[in-house]
Design an enzyme around this catalytic site. Structure first.
Site, PDB file in Angstrom:
ATOM      1  N   ILE A  55      15.368  -4.918  -1.821  1.00  0.00           N
ATOM      2  CA  ILE A  55      16.553  -5.080  -0.186  1.00  0.00           C
ATOM      3  C   ILE A  55      15.942  -5.362   0.023  1.00  0.00           C
ATOM      4  O   ILE A  55      16.542  -6.148   1.119  1.00  0.00           O
ATOM      5  CB  ILE A  55      16.606  -3.499   0.317  1.00  0.00           C
ATOM      6  N   TYR A 145       5.982   3.252  10.633  1.00  0.00           N
ATOM      7  CA  TYR A 145       6.642   3.714   9.748  1.00  0.00           C
ATOM      8  C   TYR A 145       8.577   4.596  11.097  1.00  0.00           C
ATOM      9  O   TYR A 145       9.104   4.322  11.360  1.00  0.00           O
ATOM     10  CB  TYR A 145       6.698   5.118   9.126  1.00  0.00           C
ATOM     11  N   LYS A 149      11.790   3.476  11.895  1.00  0.00           N
ATOM     12  CA  LYS A 149      12.804   4.601  11.914  1.00  0.00           C
ATOM     13  C   LYS A 149      13.772   4.825  12.990  1.00  0.00           C
ATOM     14  O   LYS A 149      15.120   4.719  13.438  1.00  0.00           O
ATOM     15  CB  LYS A 149      12.160   5.821  11.749  1.00  0.00           C
TER      16      LYS A 149
HETATM   17  N1  LIG Z   1      10.507  13.019   1.658  1.00  0.00           N
HETATM   18  C1  LIG Z   1      10.919  13.273   3.279  1.00  0.00           C
HETATM   19  O1  LIG Z   1      10.528  14.210   3.264  1.00  0.00           O
HETATM   20  C2  LIG Z   1      11.511  12.314   4.065  1.00  0.00           C
HETATM   21  C3  LIG Z   1      11.279  12.671   5.351  1.00  0.00           C
HETATM   22  C4  LIG Z   1      12.361  11.794   6.535  1.00  0.00           C
HETATM   23  C5  LIG Z   1      13.060  10.836   6.259  1.00  0.00           C
HETATM   24  N2  LIG Z   1      12.722  10.081   4.509  1.00  0.00           N
HETATM   25  C6  LIG Z   1      13.398   9.513   4.377  1.00  0.00           C
HETATM   26  O2  LIG Z   1      14.279   9.397   3.450  1.00  0.00           O
HETATM   27  C7  LIG Z   1      15.006   8.792   2.106  1.00  0.00           C
HETATM   28  C8  LIG Z   1      14.350   8.537   0.779  1.00  0.00           C
HETATM   29  O3  LIG Z   1      12.951   9.279   0.673  1.00  0.00           O
HETATM   30  P1  LIG Z   1      12.513   9.664  -0.100  1.00  0.00           P
HETATM   31  O4  LIG Z   1      11.357  11.241   0.091  1.00  0.00           O
HETATM   32  O5  LIG Z   1      13.610  10.650  -1.333  1.00  0.00           O
HETATM   33  O6  LIG Z   1      11.538   8.753  -1.100  1.00  0.00           O
HETATM   34  P2  LIG Z   1      11.152   8.586  -2.552  1.00  0.00           P
HETATM   35  O7  LIG Z   1      11.361   9.254  -3.614  1.00  0.00           O
HETATM   36  O8  LIG Z   1       9.907   7.771  -2.603  1.00  0.00           O
HETATM   37  O9  LIG Z   1      12.242   6.986  -2.738  1.00  0.00           O
HETATM   38  C9  LIG Z   1      12.251   5.832  -2.259  1.00  0.00           C
HETATM   39  C10 LIG Z   1      13.486   5.580  -3.304  1.00  0.00           C
HETATM   40  O10 LIG Z   1      13.880   3.466  -2.924  1.00  0.00           O
HETATM   41  C11 LIG Z   1      13.189   3.073  -3.622  1.00  0.00           C
HETATM   42  N3  LIG Z   1      12.939   1.613  -2.828  1.00  0.00           N
HETATM   43  C12 LIG Z   1      12.054   1.674  -2.184  1.00  0.00           C
HETATM   44  N4  LIG Z   1      12.334   0.240  -1.389  1.00  0.00           N
HETATM   45  C13 LIG Z   1      12.351   0.148  -2.020  1.00  0.00           C
HETATM   46  C14 LIG Z   1      12.815  -1.465  -1.743  1.00  0.00           C
HETATM   47  N5  LIG Z   1      12.376  -2.606  -1.069  1.00  0.00           N
HETATM   48  N6  LIG Z   1      14.421  -2.067  -2.112  1.00  0.00           N
HETATM   49  C15 LIG Z   1      15.178  -1.365  -2.906  1.00  0.00           C
HETATM   50  N7  LIG Z   1      14.430  -0.207  -3.532  1.00  0.00           N
HETATM   51  C16 LIG Z   1      13.469   0.723  -2.694  1.00  0.00           C
HETATM   52  C17 LIG Z   1      12.450   3.664  -4.440  1.00  0.00           C
HETATM   53  O11 LIG Z   1      12.074   2.915  -5.888  1.00  0.00           O
HETATM   54  P3  LIG Z   1      11.003   1.335  -6.101  1.00  0.00           P
HETATM   55  O12 LIG Z   1      10.106   2.008  -5.352  1.00  0.00           O
HETATM   56  O13 LIG Z   1      11.572   1.224  -7.591  1.00  0.00           O
HETATM   57  O14 LIG Z   1      12.133   1.039  -5.298  1.00  0.00           O
HETATM   58  C18 LIG Z   1      13.244   5.095  -4.750  1.00  0.00           C
HETATM   59  O15 LIG Z   1      14.362   4.715  -5.562  1.00  0.00           O
HETATM   60  C19 LIG Z   1      13.745   7.249   3.553  1.00  0.00           C
HETATM   61  O16 LIG Z   1      14.734   6.705   4.258  1.00  0.00           O
HETATM   62  C20 LIG Z   1      12.568   8.251   3.467  1.00  0.00           C
HETATM   63  O17 LIG Z   1      11.923   7.365   4.777  1.00  0.00           O
HETATM   64  C21 LIG Z   1      12.539  11.190   4.423  1.00  0.00           C
END
Ligand SMILES: NC(=O)c1ccc[n+]([C@@H]2O[C@H](COP(=O)([O-])OP(=O)(O)OC[C@H]3O[C@@H](n4cnc5c(N)ncnc54)[C@H](OP(=O)(O)O)[C@@H]3O)[C@@H](O)[C@H]2O)c1
Length: 226
Positions: A55, A145, A149
């Protein structure tokens, strides 16, 4: 058929949401950097269009928005970077790492919004930015981070004021058992954290309900009827 762009759909929350929308009759345009993982995830999702890419890359962003076409009902800004890991205190935070986090978590989402706005306006669509409690809390190590956000939240807040014809939401999904969460807590057992699928009912309230633009937490949404 409503159309959604979902960034970061190969794993975690983005994958769960993209699969859910695809199975509920949406046409989805999905991305992630790791092409094989994205194709594997999306195999079998009805009406899913897979566009691997980063992205932070302008050509890729334009490709995603072009694939959506002239009407876009939903833009999910989900792909995100944790930045430097292990999460460093601000005293030692590398500035190039901070710039990279901001590029992925703030600049790229804003650019996607800019490119998608004509199609969002045409459909009276919605922007759903995935935020975090780190945007509002002062957790040690989460400064880079968390700042990104917080900036994302503010972009959504201002967008909502500037674009009354488009709903703009930020949502804190809470802790989830994902790859990002594991990276943030290296060596910790995170098996007690909820699966990303548990957040879907809350997201549906923003995607299909009539809530006003704003910032919500998963906990608040659980209590709100659609
Ligand atoms: N997990 C938590 O506890 C938590 C808590 C609060 C908020 N969040 C938020 O929730 C959202 C989802 O997080 P998640 O925990 O599901 O993360 P995740 O499992 O690490 O998944 C992240 C996804 O984004 C893709 N991605 C990362 N960088 C990218 C880039 N530059 N361009 C295109 N795709 C990209 C990754 O695939 P590739 O690496 O192959 O690109 C993967 O598909 C995020 O916004 C995170 O900040 C998560």
């Amino acid at each position: 058929m409503p159309t959604a762009i979902i960034t970061g759909a190969s794993t975690g929350l983005g994958r769960a949401l993209a699969e859910d929308l695809s199975r509920r009759g949406w046409r989805t345009v999905v991305d992630a950097r790791t092409a094989a993982e994205l194709h594997e995830a999306a195999a079998g999702w009805p009406n899913a269009e897979v566009h691997p890419g980063d992205i932070t890359d302008e050509a890729h962003r334009a490709e995603l928005v072009a694939a959506a076409g002239g009407r876009l009902d939903l833009l999910v800004l989900n792909a995100s970077s944790l930045g430097q890991v292990p999460l460093p205190p601000l005293a030692g935070y590398r500035l190039d790492e901070l710039r990279a986090v901001l590029e992925t978590n703030v600049v790229a989402p804003l650019r996607l919004v800019q490119l998608a706005l004509p199609a969002l306006r045409a459909a009276a669509g919605r922007v759903l930015a995935i935020s975090s409690d780190a945007a509002v809390e002062g957790y040690p190590g989460w400064g880079g981070y968390g700042a990104s956000k917080a900036a994302l939240d503010q972009l959504v807040r201002v967008l909502a004021a500037e674009e009354p014809g488009v709903r703009a939401y930020a949502v804190d999904p809470g802790d989830m058992r994902t790859r990002m969460h594991a990276a943030a807590f290296p060596g910790e057992d995170i098996s007690d954290r909820p699966a990303p699928e548990s957040v879907l009912p809350a997201l549906r309230r923003l995607i299909e309900g009539s809530l006003p633009s704003g910032r919500y937490t998963e906990g608040q949404l659980r209590e709100v009827s659609a």
